[in-house]
Design an enzyme around this catalytic site. Sequence first.
Site, PDB file in Angstrom:
ATOM      1  N   LEU A   1       0.636  -1.385   0.045  1.00 21.04           N
ATOM      2  CA  LEU A   1       0.043   0.084  -0.011  1.00 21.04           C
ATOM      3  C   LEU A   1       0.755   1.218  -0.135  1.00 21.04           C
ATOM      4  CD1 LEU A   1      -2.894   0.654   0.102  1.00 21.04           C
ATOM      5  CD2 LEU A   1      -2.800   0.893   2.493  1.00 21.04           C
ATOM      6  N   ASP A   2       0.684   2.016  -0.888  1.00 24.09           N
ATOM      7  CA  ASP A   2       1.186   3.494  -0.848  1.00 24.09           C
ATOM      8  C   ASP A   2       2.710   3.305  -1.255  1.00 24.09           C
ATOM      9  OD1 ASP A   2      -1.170   4.643  -0.346  1.00 24.09           O
ATOM     10  OD2 ASP A   2      -0.465   5.017   1.762  1.00 24.09           O
TER      11      ASP A   2
END
Lengths: 288, 288, 288, 288
Positions: free
Chosen positions: D231-232
Amino acid sequence: MTDAASDTRIAYNLTLSCADQPGIVHAVSGALVQAGCNIVDSQQYGSPASGRFFMRVAVASDRPRTELEGRLAPVAESYGMEWSLDPEGARMRTLVMASKSGHCLNDLLFRQRSGTLPIEIPAIVSNHTELAGLAEFYGIPFHHIPVTPETKARAEQDLLDLVAEHDVELVVLARYMQVLSNDLCRKLEGKAINIHHSFLPSFKGARPYHQAHDRGVKLIGATAHYVTADLDEGPIIEQEVIRVDHSRSARQLVTMGEAVEARTLAQAVQWHAEHRVLLDGHRTVIFN
Amino acid sequence: MTDAASDTRIAYNLTLSCADQPGIVHAVSGALVQAGCNIVDSQQYGSPASGRFFMRVAVASDRPRTELEGRLAPVAESYGMEWSLDPEGARMRTLVMASKSGHCLNDLLFRQRSGTLPIEIPAIVSNHTELAGLAEFYGIPFHHIPVTPETKARAEQDLLDLVAEHDVELVVLARYMQVLSNDLCRKLEGKAINIHHSFLPSFKGARPYHQAHDRGVKLIGATAHYVTADLDEGPIIEQEVIRVDHSRSARQLVTMGEAVEARTLAQAVQWHAEHRVLLDGHRTVIFN
Amino acid sequence: MTDAASDTRIAYNLTLSCADQPGIVHAVSGALVQAGCNIVDSQQYGSPASGRFFMRVAVASDRPRTELEGRLAPVAESYGMEWSLDPEGARMRTLVMASKSGHCLNDLLFRQRSGTLPIEIPAIVSNHTELAGLAEFYGIPFHHIPVTPETKARAEQDLLDLVAEHDVELVVLARYMQVLSNDLCRKLEGKAINIHHSFLPSFKGARPYHQAHDRGVKLIGATAHYVTADLDEGPIIEQEVIRVDHSRSARQLVTMGEAVEARTLAQAVQWHAEHRVLLDGHRTVIFN
Amino acid sequence: MTDAASDTRIAYNLTLSCADQPGIVHAVSGALVQAGCNIVDSQQYGSPASGRFFMRVAVASDRPRTELEGRLAPVAESYGMEWSLDPEGARMRTLVMASKSGHCLNDLLFRQRSGTLPIEIPAIVSNHTELAGLAEFYGIPFHHIPVTPETKARAEQDLLDLVAEHDVELVVLARYMQVLSNDLCRKLEGKAINIHHSFLPSFKGARPYHQAHDRGVKLIGATAHYVTADLDEGPIIEQEVIRVDHSRSARQLVTMGEAVEARTLAQAVQWHAEHRVLLDGHRTVIFN
């Protein structure tokens, strides 16, 4: 009234902060009227988060400074203000620390000499000798204070002695590559500015450009902040970024970043020296 | 004092300007204290060139508006102020004019509906019909007022009728491709904003992106300004630029520029609608 | 193949332009393959407006330079190319001209010494003496060549003598406040770079910051361009802007602009010295 | 040769990457010459870190596409290339996902319709219904697929069905506020773009504007990146920032940031749809 022709007038910057409450501006402006002042420029801000009120007023007056202070002191007292009254354009006594890289130091020195940065520099301190020639060219005493684990405490005391001796108001870490002790950070709190070579809070710690290169970011930046014991966490004064692309090596990012570091630091030092930066907890209020 | 919890308080923006002289801030802040106001945020500026003083104050008060006005009126009178007291967040009634290109109109409509732009739009006027569907989607009456040399006078009167009918406070030319008559410019003075698709004063007049392409500039931009009879010479509110390179055709500059035009215009409209823009002759003072 | 470990390889930048036609890239890359070159980085561009094709190739090779030239020459001949083969990292011999203001000169000198700008500076020329100390600090001969209407022709001949004597490849006007004669402009065509202190084509001519202040622009800028006989109309290499507001005096714009001028000029000089700038009529193609 | 007048010519973008080695450009340009192609624009880059070579060529040809493919296939085979040949201007089939906030979706839809973004949108998916009207206005089928912990797997399968049904080439998460499962991330690898509302890697995770406000940063930004299971942390395509000051509340940062998010995402989608983005491990090479 702003009248460039009235030569006998002296300009001052009044900065203050206190717990927010009704009547502050009226009380302050009243004292200024009584002291024969005209407001040239002013900004106020009430911080919802902290409940503090901040104010900066540039005034012109033909009365003696003591009269201004006499009028302002009771107001400041009654509101529990932190305040400062500084002659416009007065040069802040600034000690600059650097290591081997001279880009930030060179920029500060050039701007100071050309009159665009309102500081005077009574001393330059470095833990290396590479920048002695640059200091000499600008006619500023260069103090070589090497730092090893054994000598660190002594080195920091030497620095504090210089600060005391020269009545230093501001210490600028212009890519000074040593971590200051917690004790020194506390002693310099609110009057030491560091330049970090990344867009904080991205890439804290060492080799930020290499971290940035590895992450593949499209913008790199620099952050000027007050020094606190909590490394890279001090109140931010100014940040800037520039665009980079995939073709730049980490080494090229270092080079490109130097220009950003220099101007970000110079901007932060200028605002601080012009009394435009006020502290609101771990955030800054900047009246620019 | 800024207290988000005190629901009964109403916030106002007071803006004023007058000939610069001592005591203005004290007099105004005195009236505000008497009217039970707290200053949340304020900026003042004395213009050396014009000798005018400008002030914007955001205040909160639990007293009726009439009381504020009653306290402020005598001060305004004695200093010869132009002034305005506006409820914070009140939506400014704004008429938008466009031709065939919808990028600026679309941006204004979206921001208005999503609540980020404090305007309401009672009418959209266009000399073409392409944008009728967009207006309909947002539920705003669309007025098709074609303009030919013969009908121009009549078309402008139709516009003025709409302005009067809807109590319009601001007219926005969102890429409206007709030059307004001198007479209309004067009637809308200080309350009509245009977006020019270049970084003024570069590339005045027609086809600015083609001019920019031919000149080989490395940045293109947009300028939002008040409409005056002197074409492309009105007081500038906001400007922005973006970087371009040799590989972009004039046509691509047009496309790239659309995004800059839209956000430059939206920013100018926002500041105007928030009462942050004051006129200092042919220059603007922006308290943002 | 990019292999930093193969020390015996030498890197070159090949730049070329010619009338656009099929087969150019194939012919050039064929010659490069035959000369044992690997392409590290390359860009090509065909200009629709002029019908010219532009190419820059960074290559690495372990063969002698003469072999590369021998392979490339027939290709260049058959396509009618203007071309240049330059060793990567070679420092371009650059003469810098300045007057009294040192901000651009200081920046160029610092970057040159720290190795971030691939130029060497055999001579600094000024029509004043203020910057002699700065030149001396960097160990570069300073030539004071005053210019009056009577001595202008002689002064320009002195400059050309220095250019010849030091085999100068690039002349940089680092805020040199004299207009060069048409004749000198022609002699230096394509190898002289000037910094103009505005965002051209806005505010041509004298005192651009005062013009900008009077017009009330919200961004000010600087433009680095090749010198041509048509004043302020030469091909633009780089432009930058910074944001200003109503509170800045014309004098402050001058100060703020200095930083922009210095970095815009340094960027243009860097690109030129790295052979990244090609001329497409009065526009520039920049492979960066 | 770039000749806008030769209407019978079709333009293609060839993109490729392979292990770096000598002769690639020559081999590719040879195949293009044999296929009657002229190179309009090209960029090459060899990545020192990964040892990969990347190339994008815009060509024009009057031969059938099969002939180009026939010439290129053996070259691609022998160098082990990943490659793609795409007609210039072909609209990429793009599915857009959103939740309640419409600023990014609105921007994509407007740019798509006005022809400045080369995508077509066969379907809009949302876990809420607020944006159904916007989809309807643009005449695009709106699929309401709610997501709860229980229905998440099914919802993701519905999405994949839509992707298959509409031959979707790109999925854009336009402020879609659900985390995709690792499995879905892997299935969409390299063809799903997300907009994160901070300047990554600063302020990962939830409520980035509130984090930014609390830290007192002076610039806020947005990051468009490919979706990965981490994520990210996906490869960054584009980043932008805007300046903020102390007076902005976290809520105002949210509003100001929306405009930056919209244009950062639109830029990333445009570059991807124009086949300008190539993957170099977890970094992107962007030929723009």
